[in-house]
Design a protein around this motif. Structure first.
Motif, PDB file in Angstrom:
ATOM      1  N   THR A 188      20.256  27.865  61.137  1.00 61.61           N
ATOM      2  CA  THR A 188      20.213  26.782  60.152  1.00 61.61           C
ATOM      3  C   THR A 188      19.258  27.068  59.004  1.00 61.61           C
ATOM      4  O   THR A 188      19.016  26.200  58.171  1.00 61.61           O
ATOM      5  CB  THR A 188      19.784  25.477  60.847  1.00 61.61           C
ATOM      6  OG1 THR A 188      18.547  25.699  61.541  1.00 61.61           O
ATOM      7  CG2 THR A 188      20.826  25.032  61.852  1.00 61.61           C
ATOM      8  N   ARG A 207      14.334  20.261  56.137  1.00 60.80           N
ATOM      9  CA  ARG A 207      14.458  21.160  54.990  1.00 60.80           C
ATOM     10  C   ARG A 207      14.169  20.410  53.704  1.00 60.80           C
ATOM     11  O   ARG A 207      14.129  19.181  53.678  1.00 60.80           O
ATOM     12  CB  ARG A 207      15.856  21.782  54.958  1.00 60.80           C
ATOM     13  CG  ARG A 207      16.138  22.633  56.208  1.00 60.80           C
ATOM     14  CD  ARG A 207      17.545  23.161  56.179  1.00 60.80           C
ATOM     15  NE  ARG A 207      17.775  23.955  54.978  1.00 60.80           N
ATOM     16  CZ  ARG A 207      18.125  25.241  54.998  1.00 60.80           C
ATOM     17  NH1 ARG A 207      18.230  25.878  56.140  1.00 60.80           N
ATOM     18  NH2 ARG A 207      18.355  25.893  53.892  1.00 60.80           N
ATOM     19  N   ASP A 209      15.818  19.756  51.134  1.00 63.46           N
ATOM     20  CA  ASP A 209      16.840  18.824  50.658  1.00 63.46           C
ATOM     21  C   ASP A 209      16.974  17.602  51.558  1.00 63.46           C
ATOM     22  O   ASP A 209      17.965  16.877  51.495  1.00 63.46           O
ATOM     23  CB  ASP A 209      18.193  19.531  50.542  1.00 63.46           C
ATOM     24  CG  ASP A 209      18.644  20.149  51.874  1.00 63.46           C
ATOM     25  OD1 ASP A 209      17.953  19.956  52.886  1.00 63.46           O
ATOM     26  OD2 ASP A 209      19.691  20.822  51.873  1.00 63.46           O
ATOM     27  N   GLU A 211      17.452  17.450  54.658  1.00 62.36           N
ATOM     28  CA  GLU A 211      18.342  17.640  55.793  1.00 62.36           C
ATOM     29  C   GLU A 211      17.520  17.721  57.081  1.00 62.36           C
ATOM     30  O   GLU A 211      16.489  18.391  57.135  1.00 62.36           O
ATOM     31  CB  GLU A 211      19.148  18.921  55.605  1.00 62.36           C
ATOM     32  CG  GLU A 211      20.165  19.166  56.716  1.00 62.36           C
ATOM     33  CD  GLU A 211      20.932  20.459  56.508  1.00 62.36           C
ATOM     34  OE1 GLU A 211      22.023  20.590  57.074  1.00 62.36           O
ATOM     35  OE2 GLU A 211      20.424  21.340  55.780  1.00 62.36           O
ATOM     36  N   ILE A 213      17.891  18.716  61.084  1.00 62.32           N
ATOM     37  CA  ILE A 213      18.772  19.436  62.010  1.00 62.32           C
ATOM     38  C   ILE A 213      18.168  19.329  63.397  1.00 62.32           C
ATOM     39  O   ILE A 213      17.045  19.790  63.635  1.00 62.32           O
ATOM     40  CB  ILE A 213      18.914  20.907  61.591  1.00 62.32           C
ATOM     41  CG1 ILE A 213      19.352  21.003  60.123  1.00 62.32           C
ATOM     42  CG2 ILE A 213      19.915  21.622  62.498  1.00 62.32           C
ATOM     43  CD1 ILE A 213      19.133  22.349  59.510  1.00 62.32           C
ATOM     44  N   TRP A 227      26.851  19.853  61.640  1.00 65.95           N
ATOM     45  CA  TRP A 227      26.000  20.588  60.706  1.00 65.95           C
ATOM     46  C   TRP A 227      26.813  21.588  59.899  1.00 65.95           C
ATOM     47  O   TRP A 227      26.628  21.703  58.675  1.00 65.95           O
ATOM     48  CB  TRP A 227      24.897  21.309  61.483  1.00 65.95           C
ATOM     49  CG  TRP A 227      24.088  22.223  60.619  1.00 65.95           C
ATOM     50  CD1 TRP A 227      23.095  21.898  59.754  1.00 65.95           C
ATOM     51  CD2 TRP A 227      24.248  23.651  60.527  1.00 65.95           C
ATOM     52  NE1 TRP A 227      22.611  23.011  59.127  1.00 65.95           N
ATOM     53  CE2 TRP A 227      23.296  24.105  59.582  1.00 65.95           C
ATOM     54  CE3 TRP A 227      25.079  24.571  61.161  1.00 65.95           C
ATOM     55  CZ2 TRP A 227      23.171  25.448  59.256  1.00 65.95           C
ATOM     56  CZ3 TRP A 227      24.949  25.912  60.831  1.00 65.95           C
ATOM     57  CH2 TRP A 227      24.004  26.340  59.892  1.00 65.95           C
ATOM     58  N   GLN A 228      27.725  22.305  60.548  1.00 64.72           N
ATOM     59  CA  GLN A 228      28.549  23.270  59.832  1.00 64.72           C
ATOM     60  C   GLN A 228      29.412  22.581  58.780  1.00 64.72           C
ATOM     61  O   GLN A 228      29.541  23.065  57.651  1.00 64.72           O
ATOM     62  CB  GLN A 228      29.436  24.040  60.816  1.00 64.72           C
ATOM     63  CG  GLN A 228      28.692  25.056  61.655  1.00 64.72           C
ATOM     64  CD  GLN A 228      29.601  25.785  62.612  1.00 64.72           C
ATOM     65  OE1 GLN A 228      30.645  25.265  63.025  1.00 64.72           O
ATOM     66  NE2 GLN A 228      29.236  27.009  62.977  1.00 64.72           N
ATOM     67  N   HIS A 230      28.771  19.819  57.217  1.00 66.62           N
ATOM     68  CA  HIS A 230      27.883  19.414  56.121  1.00 66.62           C
ATOM     69  C   HIS A 230      27.531  20.607  55.238  1.00 66.62           C
ATOM     70  O   HIS A 230      27.544  20.508  54.001  1.00 66.62           O
ATOM     71  CB  HIS A 230      26.615  18.781  56.700  1.00 66.62           C
ATOM     72  CG  HIS A 230      25.552  18.511  55.680  1.00 66.62           C
ATOM     73  ND1 HIS A 230      25.648  17.484  54.765  1.00 66.62           N
ATOM     74  CD2 HIS A 230      24.373  19.138  55.432  1.00 66.62           C
ATOM     75  CE1 HIS A 230      24.577  17.489  53.991  1.00 66.62           C
ATOM     76  NE2 HIS A 230      23.789  18.486  54.374  1.00 66.62           N
ATOM     77  N   ARG A 231      27.201  21.750  55.843  1.00 68.03           N
ATOM     78  CA  ARG A 231      26.787  22.912  55.071  1.00 68.03           C
ATOM     79  C   ARG A 231      27.957  23.511  54.282  1.00 68.03           C
ATOM     80  O   ARG A 231      27.773  23.999  53.161  1.00 68.03           O
ATOM     81  CB  ARG A 231      26.189  23.979  55.983  1.00 68.03           C
ATOM     82  CG  ARG A 231      24.889  23.583  56.656  1.00 68.03           C
ATOM     83  CD  ARG A 231      23.888  22.956  55.708  1.00 68.03           C
ATOM     84  NE  ARG A 231      23.593  23.836  54.583  1.00 68.03           N
ATOM     85  CZ  ARG A 231      22.941  23.446  53.501  1.00 68.03           C
ATOM     86  NH1 ARG A 231      22.562  22.174  53.372  1.00 68.03           N
ATOM     87  NH2 ARG A 231      22.691  24.283  52.525  1.00 68.03           N
ATOM     88  N   ALA A 234      28.399  21.519  51.263  1.00 64.51           N
ATOM     89  CA  ALA A 234      27.316  21.762  50.309  1.00 64.51           C
ATOM     90  C   ALA A 234      27.424  23.135  49.647  1.00 64.51           C
ATOM     91  O   ALA A 234      26.610  23.472  48.784  1.00 64.51           O
ATOM     92  CB  ALA A 234      25.968  21.638  51.015  1.00 64.51           C
ATOM     93  N   ASP A 236      27.282  26.216  51.249  1.00 64.50           N
ATOM     94  CA  ASP A 236      26.397  27.193  51.875  1.00 64.50           C
ATOM     95  C   ASP A 236      27.208  28.455  52.212  1.00 64.50           C
ATOM     96  O   ASP A 236      27.988  28.474  53.165  1.00 64.50           O
ATOM     97  CB  ASP A 236      25.789  26.595  53.150  1.00 64.50           C
ATOM     98  CG  ASP A 236      24.716  27.469  53.769  1.00 64.50           C
ATOM     99  OD1 ASP A 236      24.843  28.698  53.702  1.00 64.50           O
ATOM    100  OD2 ASP A 236      23.756  26.912  54.331  1.00 64.50           O
ATOM    101  N   VAL A 239      26.940  29.996  55.858  1.00 64.91           N
ATOM    102  CA  VAL A 239      27.732  29.316  56.881  1.00 64.91           C
ATOM    103  C   VAL A 239      29.218  29.576  56.658  1.00 64.91           C
ATOM    104  O   VAL A 239      29.978  29.811  57.612  1.00 64.91           O
ATOM    105  CB  VAL A 239      27.442  27.810  56.871  1.00 64.91           C
ATOM    106  CG1 VAL A 239      28.349  27.075  57.858  1.00 64.91           C
ATOM    107  CG2 VAL A 239      25.978  27.554  57.219  1.00 64.91           C
TER     108      VAL A 239
END
Length: 552
Positions: A188, A207, A209, A211, A213, A227-228, A230-231, A234, A236, A239
């Motif tokens: 993460t 984090r 931002d 976030e 986790i 989480w995946q 969300h990333r 965003a 990422d 990911v």
């Protein structure tokens, strides 16, 4: 107090902790920021952390006892101390103490960065009375740490250490048993803070931002799928790459749509490197799903941002496959393709080639760099100029941004001044005032400020030795204040990003100004160059040439 100071500063023993001391009188503590304090009675200047209940204060200093050497060193232990209601209750010595935390019961932790070179660190924890709970040597540098409010659990984060079993890990400790209970790799990313739920035996990585986790105390993520998702949304890329590389991932229409949406988000990033990689991944995914035309568009957009993004051959192969039987056209050189993608002029310059990296325009010229030899080519065509990359423009902007440059700012980079990345308030100038000064600049002003900028190195700025006064004055006369202020205005939007990537040559002739990027046969365009050209020079209408050098 003398006995205490002797214990703090009068020994060279590399002890991790010393015995507790009798509580002293309440000390006068002065806080200068969220991290920095001074305590005159202890002759202490350093960092501190408070317990959540405010009862304890942990102080530490990564400096030798005399206060003369700090940071990376081979000797001279730093110190730490624990205060309760600002009364000293215990203290100790570490080689290079960092990142202190203290719990509501007085339990404390520190990262010891240790003496000398090499990838290493020591994670230490102490009780309220100064007795050691644990001191774990780690074969990696330590980045951060965290401590539960009740002092029962702690965590530390290690940096990359190739070949070490401690590389790139979170390590979780139970301080009641002085044991490591879990370690895991930072899928993460690195945390900026930690929160513990000791009752539920859960840990949250925080984090920048905002976030959060969640992990269980065995190191497993609480909601990895969420989480995946969300990333990916965003943008990422780490990911996204991981999911695309997972052979077990079902690539249905919904999955592809979510990935494409995430890549579109990443393609809006301010970082050209990120945008180019997002477009490359988008092209690869589109090509895989059978949409070759859209993939080629993505590849070309990626290459326009960063010619080294790594899909040139793939794009050419796909272009050929999409146009079978088409009339063959002249094969473009690498530099012609790069110029075409960026939307700039391509031309070929013939220079005489000598020893490696030595060139000259005329057979009678002295051997020089390819940029200096190319400059001679343009001078022969009636241009004046400088082979100084961004040094000339940045120096001109600096000299024009102040009615009278002060000596303390003479050696400060202009990007730091425009970004207000300076230590003292008197050196923080508003962006608008700096740009307005450029719009009112005069040759006399520039001459005065140039003398200040060049003073430390004689006739040139210390950090731009190829820039001379005749370059600054000549470019200013050609540009004029209106065009100079327009360049400064765009530069001010991202001064650190736009300090690099300026073309090799800045050229002027009468009121005409143009730029040339010189490329020897083994060279290539870089992302910083395409970013600068597309962010400043092309929007303002300047001609930019990619000059491909070939042996005469």
């Amino acid at each position: 107090m003398k006995g205490l100071l002797d214990r703090l500063f009068g020994t060279n023993k590399a002890e991790v902790a010393l015995s507790a001391v009798e509580p002293s009188a309440q000390l006068q503590v002065r806080e200068f920021s969220e991290r920095l304090i001074t305590i005159d009675a202890l002759d202490f200047v350093g960092q501190f952390a408070k317990s959540p209940n405010g009862q304890f204060r942990l102080i530490w200093s990564d400096c030798n006892p005399e206060g003369t050497i700090g940071g990376n060193r081979a000797e001279g232990h730093g110190r730490w101390a624990l205060l309760e209601q600002d009364r000293l209750i215990c203290e100790g010595r570490l080689e290079r103490p960092q990142g202190g935390k203290v719990a509501n019961d007085g339990t404390l932790i520190l990262n010891d960065w240790m003496f000398g070179e090499g990838l290493k660190g020591r994670f230490v924890a102490f009780r309220r009375d100064g007795t050691a709970i644990m001191a774990l040597n780690i074969a990696a540098n330590l980045i951060s740490n965290g401590l539960s409010n009740d002092g029962t659990f702690a965590i530390c984060q290690t940096a990359n250490a190739p070949g070490s079993p401690d590389s790139c890990l979170y390590m979780l400790f139970d301080l009641t048993t002085a044991a490591e209970i879990a370690r895991w790799e930072p899928e993460t990313g690195w945390a900026d803070g930690y929160e513990f739920d000791t009752a539920a035996r859960q840990l949250f990585l925080i984090r920048r931002d905002a976030e959060r986790i969640g992990y269980r105390f065995d190191g497993t993520m609480i909601d990895r799928d969420g989480w995946q998702t969300h990333r990916v949304a965003a943008g990422d890329l780490t990911v996204i790459r991981s999911l695309l590389g997972d052979a077990g991932q079902v690539r249905d229409a919904d999955f592809v749509a979510r990935i494409i949406a995430g890549l579109e988000r990443a393609a809006q990033d301010n970082d050209v490197y990120v945008r180019a990689r997002a477009l490359r991944i988008r092209g690869e995914l589109l090509e895989e799903t059978g949409d070759g035309a859209a993939a080629l568009v993505a590849y070309d957009e990626a290459l326009a941002l960063d010619p080294q993004v790594g899909v040139t051959r793939r794009a050419d192969k796909l272009r050929k496959a999409l146009s079978p039987g088409s009339t063959p056209v002249r094969k473009l050189s690498k530099f012609e393709r790069q110029a075409e993608r960026v939307g700039i002029v391509h031309e070929v310059i013939a220079l005489h080639c000598g020893e490696p990296k030595l060139w000259r325009y005329h057979p009678k010229d002295a051997w020089a760099s390819v940029e200096e030899a190319a400059l001679a080519h343009y001078v022969a065509q009636g241009w004046s100029g400088a082979a100084a990359e961004g040094g000339l423009m940045l120096t001109l902007i600096k000299a024009a941004s102040f009615a009278r440059l002060q000596p303390r700012n003479a050696d400060t980079y202009i990007e730091a001044l425009y970004a207000q990345n300076v230590a003292f308030d008197e050196d923080r100038f508003s962006r608008g005032a700096l740009i307005d000064a450029c719009g009112r600049a005069t040759t006399a002003q520039l001459s005065r400020n140039w003398a200040m900028i060049a003073a430390t190195a004689g006739e040139t700025p210390a950090f731009y030795p190829r820039v001379r006064w005749d370059h600054v004055s000549g470019l200013f006369d050609a540009l004029g204040t209106e065009r100079l202020a327009a360049i400064a205005r765009l530069f001010a939007d991202a001064p650190y990003d736009l300090r690099a990537g300026w073309p090799d040559l800045t050229l002027w002739r009468d009121r005409e100004v143009r730029f040339a990027e010189i490329k020897a046969p083994s060279d290539s365009m870089h992302a910083s160059q395409t970013r600068l050209i597309t962010t400043i020079l092309k929007p303002l209408g300047y001609q930019v040439t990619l000059a491909e050098v070939r042996p005469a």
